[in-house]
Design a protein around this motif. Sequence first.
Motif, PDB file in Angstrom:
ATOM      1  N   MET A 120       0.830  -1.198   0.000  1.00 31.90           N
ATOM      2  CA  MET A 120       0.000   0.000   0.000  1.00 31.90           C
ATOM      3  C   MET A 120       0.867   1.252   0.000  1.00 31.90           C
ATOM      4  N   GLY A 121       0.539   2.205  -0.883  1.00 31.44           N
ATOM      5  CA  GLY A 121       1.286   3.444  -0.916  1.00 31.44           C
ATOM      6  C   GLY A 121       0.816   4.415   0.149  1.00 31.44           C
ATOM      7  N   ARG A 122       1.505   5.529   0.239  1.00 35.47           N
ATOM      8  CA  ARG A 122       1.162   6.542   1.241  1.00 35.47           C
ATOM      9  C   ARG A 122      -0.099   7.288   0.815  1.00 35.47           C
ATOM     10  N   ARG A 123      -0.974   7.527   1.788  1.00 38.15           N
ATOM     11  CA  ARG A 123      -2.175   8.304   1.504  1.00 38.15           C
ATOM     12  C   ARG A 123      -1.819   9.786   1.365  1.00 38.15           C
ATOM     13  N   VAL A 124      -2.488  10.457   0.431  1.00 36.37           N
ATOM     14  CA  VAL A 124      -2.234  11.873   0.196  1.00 36.37           C
ATOM     15  C   VAL A 124      -3.245  12.684   1.009  1.00 36.37           C
ATOM     16  N   PRO A 125      -2.787  13.459   1.994  1.00 39.37           N
ATOM     17  CA  PRO A 125      -3.719  14.190   2.866  1.00 39.37           C
ATOM     18  C   PRO A 125      -4.686  15.092   2.116  1.00 39.37           C
ATOM     19  N   ALA A 126      -4.218  15.789   1.095  1.00 40.73           N
ATOM     20  CA  ALA A 126      -5.095  16.710   0.371  1.00 40.73           C
ATOM     21  C   ALA A 126      -6.239  15.967  -0.312  1.00 40.73           C
ATOM     22  N   VAL A 127      -5.938  14.789  -0.870  1.00 40.40           N
ATOM     23  CA  VAL A 127      -6.987  14.003  -1.526  1.00 40.40           C
ATOM     24  C   VAL A 127      -7.989  13.499  -0.483  1.00 40.40           C
TER      25      VAL A 127
END
Length: 257
Positions: free
Chosen positions: A1-8
């Motif tokens: 799993m990749g890192r979640r993007v806070p803005a998205v």
Amino acid sequence: MGRRVPAVSRALDILELFLEGDGTLSAPEITRRLQLPRTTVHELVTTLAARSYLVPVVEQPGRYRLGVRTYQLGSRYAEQLDLAAEGQQVARSVAETCGETVHVAVLDGTDVIYIAKVDSTHAVRMVSAAGRRLPAHCTAVGKMLLASLSAEELDARLPDGGELPAMTANSITDVTALRAALTEIAARGVATESQESNADVTCVAAPVRDRSGRVVAALSVSVPMIRWSEARQRELTELARQGAGRLSERLGHHGVG
């Protein structure tokens, strides 16, 4: 799993707020409910509006509602849904919980067609099978689906004075008696049949709805009479309701009833 993007994640949090209430929100309300900085909310709302995910409410200055792009995405998702595949997954989950046979069926005329089935962990002889057609009035799924029809639709399929075929000695064969049972089922929101399609089995079923709220299928749990009791009926009725509710959600339904 990749890192979640806070803005998205924040942008999606904003969109999901519009699923509640009357579907309109102002930037200050979004700021307060998500506990985000005012400038962040302003930038996100501006971006979402520029991409048509949000649109201003003309008659309510400063407020927004979901835009056409969300509808387009939802429509594309709905187009890709496979009721049989979704039903099989939910049926499997329900069957794993209770150990009994679970069906999903749709109505075709006065018959039901089983589109998904997961067998009990016990050896049980069933007359049903995926793809098989049975008289709707003899089954819990069928009675649930018939009870969901409008009066006009029901009249067209079940004219008064006709006699219905029987599968067992317990099958309802009188249209007037069936109509009375369907009225009760519609009021309860759940259907049962006791040894009406199989002399050794009883079933409970709940309605499955699509995103418009229309009943498009029914999910049932079937159990041999030797394992049937009032307590088991209550337990399986709740499981059928929950399973039908989960399948309805997969089809895009988020309302009540």
